[in-house]
Design a protein around this motif. Structure first.
Motif, mmCIF file in Angstrom:
data_model
loop_
_atom_site.group_PDB
_atom_site.id
_atom_site.type_symbol
_atom_site.label_atom_id
_atom_site.label_comp_id
_atom_site.label_asym_id
_atom_site.label_seq_id
_atom_site.Cartn_x
_atom_site.Cartn_y
_atom_site.Cartn_z
ATOM 1 N N VAL A 1 -19.102 60.081 45.484
ATOM 2 C CA VAL A 1 -19.000 59.378 46.766
ATOM 3 C C VAL A 1 -19.775 58.077 46.622
ATOM 4 O O VAL A 1 -20.967 58.082 46.293
ATOM 5 C CB VAL A 1 -19.587 60.229 47.915
ATOM 6 C CG1 VAL A 1 -19.429 59.505 49.247
ATOM 7 C CG2 VAL A 1 -18.914 61.602 47.963
ATOM 8 N N ILE B 1 -14.351 64.858 57.425
ATOM 9 C CA ILE B 1 -15.241 65.134 56.296
ATOM 10 C C ILE B 1 -16.582 65.642 56.804
ATOM 11 O O ILE B 1 -17.125 65.137 57.789
ATOM 12 C CB ILE B 1 -15.440 63.862 55.449
ATOM 13 C CG1 ILE B 1 -14.166 63.548 54.656
ATOM 14 C CG2 ILE B 1 -16.633 63.985 54.511
ATOM 15 C CD1 ILE B 1 -14.236 62.247 53.888
ATOM 16 N N ARG B 2 -17.101 66.643 56.100
ATOM 17 C CA ARG B 2 -18.490 67.069 56.269
ATOM 18 C C ARG B 2 -19.270 66.555 55.075
ATOM 19 O O ARG B 2 -18.936 66.846 53.927
ATOM 20 C CB ARG B 2 -18.571 68.595 56.342
ATOM 21 C CG ARG B 2 -19.981 69.113 56.546
ATOM 22 C CD ARG B 2 -20.009 70.614 56.726
ATOM 23 N NE ARG B 2 -19.805 71.352 55.491
ATOM 24 C CZ ARG B 2 -20.016 72.663 55.346
ATOM 25 N NH1 ARG B 2 -20.402 73.377 56.394
ATOM 26 N NH2 ARG B 2 -19.813 73.260 54.192
ATOM 27 N N LEU B 3 -20.314 65.765 55.338
ATOM 28 C CA LEU B 3 -21.153 65.229 54.273
ATOM 29 C C LEU B 3 -22.330 66.157 54.020
ATOM 30 O O LEU B 3 -22.905 66.717 54.958
ATOM 31 C CB LEU B 3 -21.661 63.831 54.633
ATOM 32 C CG LEU B 3 -20.609 62.729 54.738
ATOM 33 C CD1 LEU B 3 -21.247 61.443 55.254
ATOM 34 C CD2 LEU B 3 -19.933 62.482 53.392
ATOM 35 N N LEU C 1 -14.240 57.830 48.438
ATOM 36 C CA LEU C 1 -14.130 59.009 47.590
ATOM 37 C C LEU C 1 -13.501 58.623 46.257
ATOM 38 O O LEU C 1 -12.468 57.934 46.222
ATOM 39 C CB LEU C 1 -13.265 60.077 48.262
ATOM 40 C CG LEU C 1 -13.684 60.534 49.659
ATOM 41 C CD1 LEU C 1 -12.750 61.635 50.152
ATOM 42 C CD2 LEU C 1 -15.124 61.010 49.670
ATOM 43 N N SER D 1 -21.202 63.631 59.469
ATOM 44 C CA SER D 1 -19.752 63.777 59.461
ATOM 45 C C SER D 1 -19.120 62.430 59.126
ATOM 46 O O SER D 1 -19.804 61.409 59.110
ATOM 47 C CB SER D 1 -19.263 64.277 60.830
ATOM 48 O OG SER D 1 -19.868 65.508 61.174
ATOM 49 N N LYS E 1 -14.000 69.806 47.779
ATOM 50 C CA LYS E 1 -15.212 68.998 47.676
ATOM 51 C C LYS E 1 -15.016 67.810 46.741
ATOM 52 O O LYS E 1 -14.253 67.867 45.765
ATOM 53 C CB LYS E 1 -16.389 69.853 47.220
ATOM 54 C CG LYS E 1 -16.295 70.389 45.801
ATOM 55 C CD LYS E 1 -17.511 71.254 45.473
ATOM 56 C CE LYS E 1 -17.469 71.746 44.030
ATOM 57 N NZ LYS E 1 -18.610 72.628 43.707
ATOM 58 N N THR F 1 -18.323 56.363 58.355
ATOM 59 C CA THR F 1 -19.434 57.181 58.843
ATOM 60 C C THR F 1 -20.419 56.245 59.526
ATOM 61 O O THR F 1 -20.089 55.099 59.861
ATOM 62 C CB THR F 1 -20.077 58.007 57.714
ATOM 63 O OG1 THR F 1 -20.989 58.953 58.262
ATOM 64 C CG2 THR F 1 -20.781 57.117 56.699
ATOM 65 N N GLN G 1 -22.264 64.824 48.621
ATOM 66 C CA GLN G 1 -20.988 65.512 48.436
ATOM 67 C C GLN G 1 -20.196 65.443 49.733
ATOM 68 O O GLN G 1 -20.752 65.610 50.820
ATOM 69 C CB GLN G 1 -21.232 66.969 48.043
ATOM 70 C CG GLN G 1 -19.972 67.789 47.783
ATOM 71 C CD GLN G 1 -20.297 69.118 47.132
ATOM 72 O OE1 GLN G 1 -20.713 69.166 45.980
ATOM 73 N NE2 GLN G 1 -20.114 70.213 47.863
ATOM 74 N N ALA G 2 -18.904 65.187 49.619
ATOM 75 C CA ALA G 2 -18.005 65.171 50.771
ATOM 76 C C ALA G 2 -17.101 66.394 50.712
ATOM 77 O O ALA G 2 -16.598 66.749 49.641
ATOM 78 C CB ALA G 2 -17.163 63.894 50.774
ATOM 79 N N GLU G 3 -16.898 67.038 51.877
ATOM 80 C CA GLU G 3 -16.136 68.284 51.929
ATOM 81 C C GLU G 3 -15.096 68.220 53.038
ATOM 82 O O GLU G 3 -15.395 67.778 54.152
ATOM 83 C CB GLU G 3 -17.083 69.466 52.172
ATOM 84 C CG GLU G 3 -18.129 69.616 51.078
ATOM 85 C CD GLU G 3 -19.253 70.582 51.430
ATOM 86 O OE1 GLU G 3 -20.040 70.911 50.517
ATOM 87 O OE2 GLU G 3 -19.339 71.001 52.604
ATOM 88 N N VAL H 1 -13.818 55.824 53.697
ATOM 89 C CA VAL H 1 -14.392 56.806 54.625
ATOM 90 C C VAL H 1 -15.320 56.094 55.601
ATOM 91 O O VAL H 1 -16.214 55.347 55.194
ATOM 92 C CB VAL H 1 -15.170 57.889 53.851
ATOM 93 C CG1 VAL H 1 -15.980 58.774 54.796
ATOM 94 C CG2 VAL H 1 -14.214 58.727 53.013
#
Length: 688
Positions: A188, A58-60, A222, A65, A184, A77, A116-118, A75
């Motif tokens: 979150v 995931i890219r935040l 998520l 990350s 996306k 992090t 946002q998580a991508e 998730v």
């Protein structure tokens, strides 16, 4: 051809291969050196392994990350990656940074507004389209045409796909342009965060150092349509002790590196850009330290901003040290000389690319002349004030949406407006006292550095001084209310221009100063530099092929290494710290004070538990929160830092001292169960 998941990566036979260190490289997912890794480490990584890791990484939107680690959207992090969320959920009377955020049930998990998580789902090469759009153009005309085409491609790719984000990125400094497509997630929620005393044990003194003893880990979740996401393709969780020498792959979105800069560009960073950055950070840091010392409430208000500035300042010190290291710079010079020799030996190639090095050298005087105004009036306008940032976003978004997409500033392209709107309207608190300090500091430093006689200072300040102007603007603005911001966004340019909010009126009157500084920067520095860099990229591809990796661009990357310590200046550093080492390091006084929960749990903890570890992976800012993954594709920790000497990795990888710092899955698991009473999360991770 569009790639949804990538065909098997391979290393191409080349004319010549640059001398890469064993673990060097921030590799894109469509060019990961599988064969090299497997040959070096005896692993059996294949394309299916990469695909699974890609879809669980995931890219935040906060610059960090993360990774999916359960079937129900959990998730992993870093704690410092959720610091702003924790502070936004807190009040002066209920500070989760002091107590930890420990929801007893999923129903108590709380949304991180604006986060946002991508997840990367596809990569497509669009180099030919971008190159065709800029053919024959120079200066600002070149940058505008390039950015317009990139925006057009993004809009086309994400049309009628509200759950997707599309982004065209420049790789190899203009050598390639690729369309990255992400799924996306806008809901979150925070599921766990430790108290700051545990997450950042040692504080700024231990930052960018090892040994470390920090539980810099947090969990998000998520959600979609109000329910946790179903994520059956999550990564596994290995709660066992990691071993010295074992392979570690880190998957994340590193922010920015400058390894492909020429020597003259590096000298400009050393002599012009970095000193200005550091000087201004240090003064703002001093103002915030004074403010924080005045009361407990002020300390709470300043904590997140001060932590970020101190982190950037210390990183800048490490980078500056690299740029005056004769041996390190000699290595960079030799790499440039090698490329120039090989280009010179190929007459057709030399004729085709000309002398981009000389062209870039000639631009450095313009860089030195224009950088201060670009820095203060455009790239750092507002000094970090959230209220000013909201005002400028509202004004610029209103003005840019009136223009055709091809004529907008690229950050306001149609494909990017959704995230901008969500972040601008997020119901997060802001504090007038902090905003006033930041705005006053920015106005003061702008006048000081550009000088009072600069023709842009009178339009900026009018007849007021920085202190009075900042106080008036912050006291009078209503932008702290998200309903006010929403009305201005939705009302468009007419509503913005009709607003009597003093901060909106100030930005309406002055933001053109930034536009003008930016236009001159693009015409005289960015445009010609990027044009020359394209030919440098062509030279690198001709000589080395794609056995080289691009500079970091905040796109998903993979890096690999092993668990290992290092020896420097006669001192050997072992790769692991333990819970026992944490208690031994504690002094009872901040920042080396054991959190009360940890003191209470001491008898339940195994003192030999491996807490933090050093790994030779090639990481940088943006990799915070990245999963550390073993050869079996299981998470064994989360990257949260690197060493002080490792800050040179902005400009090059040094295998002798570059180390990532990882908080282990073993330590996270033990803390969840034995310190925080969060056994339900450990169960969800599949730990017996």
């Amino acid at each position: 051809m569009r790639l949804k998941l990538f065909a098997a990566a391979s290393v191409i036979a080349l004319i010549s291969t640059p001398a890469l260190a064993r673990e060097e490289g921030m590799w894109t997912y469509d060019n990961f050196p599988i064969a090299r890794v497997n040959q070096t480490y005896g692993s059996t990584i294949d394309q299916a392994w990469l695909n699974r890791v890609q879809l669980a990484s995931i890219r935040l939107s906060t610059g960090c990350s993360a990774s999916i680690v359960s079937a129900e959207g959990l998730v992993l992090t870093n704690n410092h990656c959720v610091e702003a969320c924790v502070q936004n959920l807190s009040t002066a009377d209920n500070q989760y940074a002091l107590t930890g955020f420990l929801p007893a049930t999923r129903e108590e998990e709380r949304r991180c507004q604006g986060m946002q998580a991508e997840i990367l789902t596809g990569i497509e090469d669009v180099t030919d389209r971008v190159r065709a759009a800029v053919e024959g153009l120079e200066g600002r005309a070149f940058t505008q045409a390039r950015d317009a085409m990139m925006g057009q491609i993004e809009t086309e790719a994400c049309a009628d796909r509200p759950d997707m984000r599309c982004q065209v990125v420049s790789l190899y400094r203009g050598g390639q342009f690729k369309l990255y497509t992400y799924r996306k997630y806008e809901d979150v929620r925070l599921a766990f965060a430790p108290e700051e005393a545990a997450g950042s044990f040692g504080g700024d003194l231990d930052n960018f150092n090892f040994p470390r003893f920090g539980l810099d880990a947090a969990f998000l979740r998520l959600y979609e349509n109000g329910q946790p996401m179903s994520t059956p393709g999550h990564l596994g969780w290995d709660a066992g002790p990691p071993e010295a020498g074992e392979l570690v792959v880190v998957s994340g979105s590193p922010g920015s590196t400058q390894r492909l800069l020429t020597m003259s560009q590096l000298q400009t960073v050393r002599d012009i850009a970095l000193p200005l950055d550091q000087m201004t950070r240090s003064e703002l840091r001093g103002r915030l330290l004074r403010f924080a010392s005045e009361s407990d409430e002020n300390a709470f208000i300043a904590s997140s901003t001060l932590s970020s500035i101190e982190n950037s300042y210390k990183r800048g010190r490490g980078q500056g040290r690299a740029l005056i290291d004769a041996e390190f710079m000699a290595g960079r010079a030799e790499a440039e000389a090698d490329l120039r020799r090989q280009v010179g030996a190929n007459l057709m190639l030399a004729e085709r690319i000309g002398d981009p090095w000389g062209e870039i050298d000639a631009l450095q005087d313009d860089y030195a002349e224009l950088y201060p105004a670009y820095f203060f009036l455009e790239s750092r306008a507002g000094g970090g004030s959230q209220l000013y940032a909201w005002a400028r976003t509202l004004v610029r978004a209103a003005r840019e949406r009136e223009r055709p997409a091809s004529e907008r500033l690229p950050e306001y392209g149609d494909s990017r407006l959704g995230l901008i709107r969500a972040q601008t309207l997020a119901a997060n608190p802001t504090y007038s006292e902090l905003n006033e300090i930041q705005l006053e500091w920015w106005l003061s430093k702008t006048r000081e550095i550009l000088t009072v006689d600069d023709p842009r200072i009178r339009p900026l300040l009018g007849a007021e001084n920085p202190e009075g102007l900042a106080a008036r603007l912050i006291a009078g603005t209503g932008l702290a209310d998200p309903a006010v911001r929403a009305a201005l966004w939705d009302g468009g340019l007419a509503a913005v221009e009709a607003s009597d909010d003093p901060l909106i009126q100030f930005v309406l009157a002055t933001e053109t100063l930034g536009r003008e500084a930016r236009a001159e920067w693009e015409e005289r520095v960015e445009g010609p530099t990027d044009r020359a860099a394209e030919r440098l990229a062509e030279a690198r591809f001709a000589v080395y092929g794609d056995s080289i990796y691009p500079d970091a661009t905040r796109t998903p990357r993979l890096t690999f290494g092993r668990v290992e310590g290092w020896t420097y200046d006669g001192r050997t550093v072992e790769p692991f710290t333990t819970f026992g080492g944490l208690f031994a390091r504690a002094t009872g006084a901040a920042p080396f004070e054991i959190a009360p929960r940890w003191q209470a749990a001491r008898d339940r903890l195994d003192m030999d538990t491996r807490f933090n570890m050093a790994v030779s992976t090639d990481t940088i800012g943006g990799n915070s929160g990245s999963p550390a993954i073993n050869a079996d594709g299981e998470v064994i920790g989360a990257n949260f830092d690197s060493t002080f000497l490792g800050q040179r990795n902005a400009f090059g990888y040094d295998p002798a001292v570059n180390r990532s710092v990882i908080v282990t899955a073993q330590a996270i698991t033990a803390a969840l169960r034995d310190v925080y009473g969060m056994g339900r999360l450990a169960d969800e991770l599949g730990v017996d």
